[in-house]
Design a protein around this motif. Sequence first.
Motif, PDB file in Angstrom:
ATOM      1  N   LEU A 160      -1.963  11.012 -18.558  1.00 24.95           N
ATOM      2  CA  LEU A 160      -0.578  11.063 -19.044  1.00 24.95           C
ATOM      3  C   LEU A 160       0.408  10.581 -17.975  1.00 24.95           C
ATOM      4  CD1 LEU A 160      -0.613  14.439 -21.011  1.00 24.95           C
ATOM      5  CD2 LEU A 160      -0.476  12.123 -21.952  1.00 24.95           C
ATOM      6  N   LYS A 161       0.216  11.033 -16.751  1.00 23.41           N
ATOM      7  CA  LYS A 161       1.095  10.593 -15.667  1.00 23.41           C
ATOM      8  C   LYS A 161       0.925   9.102 -15.395  1.00 23.41           C
ATOM      9  CE  LYS A 161       1.561  15.038 -13.450  1.00 23.41           C
ATOM     10  NZ  LYS A 161       1.489  15.826 -12.234  1.00 23.41           N
ATOM     11  N   LYS A 165      -6.937   4.015 -13.978  1.00 17.23           N
ATOM     12  CA  LYS A 165      -7.382   4.353 -15.334  1.00 17.23           C
ATOM     13  C   LYS A 165      -8.895   4.195 -15.444  1.00 17.23           C
ATOM     14  CE  LYS A 165      -6.432   3.406 -20.170  1.00 17.23           C
ATOM     15  NZ  LYS A 165      -5.609   2.645 -21.116  1.00 17.23           N
ATOM     16  N   GLY A 166      -9.433   3.141 -14.829  1.00 15.91           N
ATOM     17  CA  GLY A 166     -10.874   2.959 -14.816  1.00 15.91           C
ATOM     18  C   GLY A 166     -11.585   4.093 -14.103  1.00 15.91           C
ATOM     19  N   GLU A 167     -11.023   4.549 -12.989  1.00 14.08           N
ATOM     20  CA  GLU A 167     -11.627   5.668 -12.261  1.00 14.08           C
ATOM     21  C   GLU A 167     -11.611   6.945 -13.095  1.00 14.08           C
ATOM     22  OE1 GLU A 167     -10.405   6.409  -8.209  1.00 14.08           O
ATOM     23  OE2 GLU A 167      -9.919   4.290  -7.943  1.00 14.08           O
ATOM     24  N   ILE A 168     -10.476   7.203 -13.749  1.00 14.80           N
ATOM     25  CA  ILE A 168     -10.367   8.422 -14.556  1.00 14.80           C
ATOM     26  C   ILE A 168     -11.346   8.371 -15.727  1.00 14.80           C
ATOM     27  CG2 ILE A 168      -8.830   9.754 -16.041  1.00 14.80           C
ATOM     28  CD1 ILE A 168      -6.505   8.760 -14.221  1.00 14.80           C
ATOM     29  N   LEU A 169     -11.380   7.228 -16.423  1.00 10.05           N
ATOM     30  CA  LEU A 169     -12.292   7.107 -17.561  1.00 10.05           C
ATOM     31  C   LEU A 169     -13.753   7.170 -17.116  1.00 10.05           C
ATOM     32  CD1 LEU A 169     -10.444   4.390 -19.659  1.00 10.05           C
ATOM     33  CD2 LEU A 169     -10.594   6.845 -20.113  1.00 10.05           C
ATOM     34  N   ASN A 170     -14.024   6.665 -15.931  1.00  7.71           N
ATOM     35  CA  ASN A 170     -15.380   6.756 -15.375  1.00  7.71           C
ATOM     36  C   ASN A 170     -15.758   8.220 -15.145  1.00  7.71           C
ATOM     37  OD1 ASN A 170     -17.826   5.907 -14.289  1.00  7.71           O
ATOM     38  ND2 ASN A 170     -16.973   5.642 -12.252  1.00  7.71           N
ATOM     39  N   THR A 224       0.829  -1.209   0.000  1.00  2.00           N
ATOM     40  CA  THR A 224       0.000   0.000   0.000  1.00  2.00           C
ATOM     41  C   THR A 224       0.863   1.258   0.000  1.00  2.00           C
ATOM     42  OG1 THR A 224      -1.710  -1.211   1.197  1.00  2.00           O
ATOM     43  CG2 THR A 224      -1.861   1.183   1.220  1.00  2.00           C
ATOM     44  N   ALA A 225       1.923   1.242   0.780  1.00  3.26           N
ATOM     45  CA  ALA A 225       2.819   2.405   0.820  1.00  3.26           C
ATOM     46  C   ALA A 225       3.514   2.599  -0.533  1.00  3.26           C
ATOM     47  CB  ALA A 225       3.853   2.233   1.918  1.00  3.26           C
ATOM     48  N   LEU A 226       3.923   1.508  -1.164  1.00  2.25           N
ATOM     49  CA  LEU A 226       4.560   1.602  -2.476  1.00  2.25           C
ATOM     50  C   LEU A 226       3.593   2.139  -3.520  1.00  2.25           C
ATOM     51  CD1 LEU A 226       6.995   0.982  -4.334  1.00  2.25           C
ATOM     52  CD2 LEU A 226       5.986  -1.274  -4.682  1.00  2.25           C
ATOM     53  N   ILE A 227       2.376   1.639  -3.503  1.00  2.55           N
ATOM     54  CA  ILE A 227       1.358   2.114  -4.455  1.00  2.55           C
ATOM     55  C   ILE A 227       1.088   3.595  -4.241  1.00  2.55           C
ATOM     56  CG2 ILE A 227      -1.121   1.989  -4.934  1.00  2.55           C
ATOM     57  CD1 ILE A 227      -0.882  -1.029  -4.748  1.00  2.55           C
ATOM     58  N   ASP A 228       0.958   4.010  -2.984  1.00  2.00           N
ATOM     59  CA  ASP A 228       0.710   5.428  -2.694  1.00  2.00           C
ATOM     60  C   ASP A 228       1.851   6.299  -3.207  1.00  2.00           C
ATOM     61  OD1 ASP A 228      -1.678   4.800  -1.511  1.00  2.00           O
ATOM     62  OD2 ASP A 228      -0.908   4.906   0.547  1.00  2.00           O
ATOM     63  N   ARG A 229       3.082   5.821  -3.030  1.00  2.00           N
ATOM     64  CA  ARG A 229       4.242   6.602  -3.473  1.00  2.00           C
ATOM     65  C   ARG A 229       4.332   6.640  -4.998  1.00  2.00           C
ATOM     66  NH1 ARG A 229       9.388   5.374  -4.670  1.00  2.00           N
ATOM     67  NH2 ARG A 229       9.180   3.220  -3.956  1.00  2.00           N
ATOM     68  N   LEU A 230       4.111   5.498  -5.647  1.00  2.00           N
ATOM     69  CA  LEU A 230       4.233   5.436  -7.106  1.00  2.00           C
ATOM     70  C   LEU A 230       3.161   6.256  -7.823  1.00  2.00           C
ATOM     71  CD1 LEU A 230       5.008   1.664  -7.797  1.00  2.00           C
ATOM     72  CD2 LEU A 230       6.554   3.594  -8.021  1.00  2.00           C
ATOM     73  N   PHE A 231       1.948   6.156  -7.331  1.00  2.00           N
ATOM     74  CA  PHE A 231       0.822   6.779  -8.026  1.00  2.00           C
ATOM     75  C   PHE A 231       0.405   8.111  -7.406  1.00  2.00           C
ATOM     76  CE2 PHE A 231       0.520   2.273  -9.092  1.00  2.00           C
ATOM     77  CZ  PHE A 231       0.405   2.345 -10.467  1.00  2.00           C
ATOM     78  N   ALA A 232       1.244   8.702  -6.565  1.00  2.00           N
ATOM     79  CA  ALA A 232       0.912   9.981  -5.925  1.00  2.00           C
ATOM     80  C   ALA A 232       0.681  11.095  -6.944  1.00  2.00           C
ATOM     81  CB  ALA A 232       2.001  10.372  -4.933  1.00  2.00           C
ATOM     82  N   PRO A 233       1.508  11.236  -8.007  1.00  2.00           N
ATOM     83  CA  PRO A 233       1.222  12.306  -8.978  1.00  2.00           C
ATOM     84  C   PRO A 233      -0.111  12.106  -9.704  1.00  2.00           C
ATOM     85  CG  PRO A 233       3.442  11.421  -9.308  1.00  2.00           C
ATOM     86  CD  PRO A 233       2.771  10.554  -8.307  1.00  2.00           C
ATOM     87  N   VAL A 234      -0.464  10.860  -9.944  1.00  2.00           N
ATOM     88  CA  VAL A 234      -1.723  10.568 -10.636  1.00  2.00           C
ATOM     89  C   VAL A 234      -2.903  10.938  -9.748  1.00  2.00           C
ATOM     90  CG1 VAL A 234      -3.103   8.761 -11.726  1.00  2.00           C
ATOM     91  CG2 VAL A 234      -0.623   8.713 -11.944  1.00  2.00           C
TER      92      VAL A 234
END
Length: 177
Positions: A75-76, A94-99, A51-61
């Motif tokens: 794009l990010k 991506k699903g959330e954004i497209l939604n 969870t911490a890794l996911i939060d760090r990786l996808f923080a800009p998104v």
Amino acid sequence: MKFDRFDKILFILLAFTLAGLAVFVVRSFPGKATAVDTRSMERELAVQARTALIDRLFAPVTAAMQAEQHQEALLKLEEVNVRYPGEAHGFILKGEILNRLESLDGAAAAFVRGVKLNGDYIDKRSNVSRRDIIEKLLERSLPKTAANYRNSPGNPALKENLANLNYLKSRLAGGCE
């Protein structure tokens, strides 16, 4: 029956053996309970680390999503997906954004890919669950897609989209792959 000295010695040795075995069994139980506790703690630490890794990786998104900059978030997300191509969280985002962009077909396809990679995203008890978003997507798009497919059953795009929606529906109902 007559017990001689040899019989008495055998009974005494048998009694010592049984007592030793009982002591051995009693001492081995706390070790097993500790091993179970250790395994569950390791599992919990692995979930926290992921969870911490996911939060760090996808923080800009997620920051771009919260700022309602959906195109920038896509794009990010593509940049992150180039470095980590098999990460389920990327497909879920991506699903959330497209939604949010009202591209329901693309959102359903992205959610399906994410859920196939990691079923925790539809688990009620998971800390990464997106169950409510997927349920709302199904409520909005499944009736329209089913009606459109009934009107033109030969359309492969509608067939694929309906299959994706039905897959999500079955997984939400508790079905497995």
